[in-house]
Design an enzyme around this catalytic site. Sequence first.
Site, PDB file in Angstrom:
ATOM      1  N   SER A 260      46.934  -5.141  14.788  1.00 43.87           N
ATOM      2  CA  SER A 260      45.554  -4.647  14.728  1.00 43.87           C
ATOM      3  C   SER A 260      45.284  -3.824  13.477  1.00 43.87           C
ATOM      4  CB  SER A 260      45.253  -3.795  15.971  1.00 43.87           C
ATOM      5  OG  SER A 260      46.060  -2.637  15.981  1.00 43.87           O
TER       6      SER A 260
ATOM      7  N   LYS B 167      39.336   2.012  21.545  1.00 41.58           N
ATOM      8  CA  LYS B 167      39.221   2.334  20.116  1.00 41.58           C
ATOM      9  C   LYS B 167      37.835   2.857  19.763  1.00 41.58           C
ATOM     10  CE  LYS B 167      42.718  -1.125  18.894  1.00 41.58           C
ATOM     11  NZ  LYS B 167      43.004  -2.414  18.234  1.00 41.58           N
TER      12      LYS B 167
END
Length: 888
Positions: free
Chosen positions: A784, A827
């Site tokens: 990521s 996130k």
Amino acid sequence: MAESVELPGRLGILPFKNQVLLPGAFIRIRCTSPTSVKLVEQELWQREEKGLIGIVPVRDAAEMTSMDSVLSQGVGSESGERSSKVQINTLDAHKVDGKSNSGVIQWHKRGVAARALHLSRGVEKPSGRVTYIVVLEGLCRFNVEELSTRGPYCTAKISTLEMTKAEMEQVEQDPEFVTLSRQFKATAMELISVLEQKQKTGGRIKVLLETLPLHKLADIFVVSFEMSLEEQLSMLDSVDPKVRISKATELVDRHLQSIRVAEKITQKVEGQLSKSQKEFLLRQQMRAIKEELGDNDDDEDDLAALERKMQSAEMPSNIWKHAQRELRRLKKMQPQQPGYNSSRVYLELLADLPWQKASEEQELDLKAAKDCLDSDHYGLVKVKQRIIEYLAVRKLKPDARGPVLCFVGPPGVGKTSLASSIAAALGRKFVRISLGGVKDEADIRGHRRTYIGSMPGRLIDGLKRVGVCNPVMLLDEIDKTGSDVRGDPASALLEVLDPEQNKSFNDHYLNVPYDLSKVIFVATANRAQPIPPPLLDRMEVIELPGYTAEEKLRIAMQHLIPRVLDQHGLNSEYLQIPEAMVKLVIQRYTREAGVRNLERNLAALARAAAVRVAEQEQAVSVSKDVHKLASPLLDNRLAEGAEMEMEVLPMGVNNHEISNTFKISSLLVVDEAMLEKILGPPRFDDREAADRVATPGVSVGLVWTTFGGEVQFVEATAMVGNGELHLTGQLGDVIKESAQIALTWVRARAADLELIAAEETNLLQGRDIHIHFPAGAVPKDGPSAGVTLVTALVSLFSHKSVRADTAMTGEMTLRGLVLPVGGVKDKILAAHRHGIKRVILPERNLKDLVEVPAPVLSSLEILLAKRMEDVLEHAFDRGSPWRQHSKL
């Protein structure tokens, strides 16, 4: 039964599933389905006494249901009907319209004509459905020649199988028939005599035996016996009277033998009971003799109490036999023997376990359950909705095998309290089993009773503590189990969480099966990755990503502050924390996904208030007849050095007003200065990102950890070297590969991005690159960080700073395509907590934004990127200036 019956050429057919009606027998049925109701109306109700129907047995196959052009109907007992699917064309048809079907019903080739002795019609309310209750008498056998449909039900072309009177007279003169008849009559009379002794009901059967012809009595006589379907069909197929009487004789003789065997067993049991009574009397006499001699055996009394306790434990029969065997062995042992105590502890465990004792579930009220969840937890809308769905299914089907819910999320988001709320809503007891750090399989399955110190597993021990067999059991921290030479606890949990296996869970210490199917299991974990896939497959994972700042504020005001005040012996008259101060605590002192640190900071404020209240209670020395007072006036006068000054109160002031005047002095209202004094300087501020990204070579990434989403700064710098890449920050193999791919992509696009001069060919000519992930104590791995690495490298080589209000997440391919990532909600919440205003996401993660709370989305600008060039366009101020001249 009528002597002769004229049968029509065609009869309406009612199929009997796994049941046979014989001539002379009676049966009471209840018809509720549209097909059987239509058959009864047209063939029996409208024709009154002349109505006849055919009863044909069908084999057990697929469920029979109504079809448009094919009959389907089965009849059950008087409590209701069961319908099954039938596809018919001919008797042995296995195809309809040329299409094969493996679920075809097999119709028997023979049936029995029946007439209605009683027929009643009813209407169910409020549905208005018509039902019939019919008492049918079997008349005679027939052969099915052809089977077809008439409207919704089936009809058959039949031929009678009954003998004429002349044929029957000829058979009755046959010597073989006479011999079989005598043998049948003798066996039947012997059975009747046995029944007369036991039930006193043989007189009516004797009358039937003397009046009815034997070939008809054979059918009637065997109806009341227990027979298999094959034997019933065999009796139906016995058209020849000699064969019929022979088979009936076998069945009567078998029934007679079973009665005799049962009598022998009863006599034997009665003898054993007499022996037990004798032993009991002798033991009572022995006890009385010992009492007279003063030789009481306390240990024997304890064993007797243990035996009574075991008898009241309601163990299953097989386990009770095992326990009795162990108790007899214990009684033969002396207390000084080594295995005496372990055997006694084992039997006490068997007696204490809740084998049948269960807590009665209260009537589920979904509205009350919703109110309970809302009062205990703020937010978590989807999670609470899933719990309500779970409870709704339990209400409609209490014995349903529901899924094992596994709450996955960071610490402090309410996973354990959600499990206790489920128990409260169901009205069941709650037990928590902590699995954190468990590495020994014996903690789940128990230790074998082969050594001193062996004990049952945690599940059996938890059931013993809770005292019921149907609690809500929380398997806490299921992701933190390990494995070593002592076994794998996660593999042992496979049997526990599988509804097909946990009916007979075998604990090594118990060494007898225990039924765990009534237990409702709920699991919690911080992350799902460490859980083995087979174990994860047995659970339904429900994500709890964390709370927004607004949700934390509401949780603090509604739940945390009242609880903290109560834990510290305070109330709102001593300490008040305004909403504005709670917001400052959330923004400046906590950036976690849960609320545990927030509760710790509020507890620090409560402790400061507790110190002040305790000091003021001892500030003024008073006598026992005078209340302790604390007043700003007294504090000021004493502080000025005066020995004592008096305050004159007006005559209208009563004692209550005086007490309130002095009580206000103990109230502590938290302000910003007090926050810094008690909690220290602010730990976080919104300028962190701006300060970190002020120089080129730094980008802001979003990562997922076991504590929720986090903001990760990626730093890159160049130095003189040989073109090598250095990585620091406790990185895994996946993120190292991402860094190598990012550097390769930047080098391949260096000319197009104007990162090198036209005459240069190597971006790393004469220099090394060092990429650092700060906070190296936190392990970082996973796909990521690709876009974050590329952005940091482009910022380094172009000498342009990345926007400080922008964070990003996503992985990239070697060709620059941006790939989706997981943990989007965590996130984005982390970016919101850190004051980030713009978030760059992969375009394929657009669907994940549905899970993000609307207030958080409205405060952020979400930028979607399909390729790496889109990320660079959004990451730099005023877009990418070199994009105008690039060939991208």
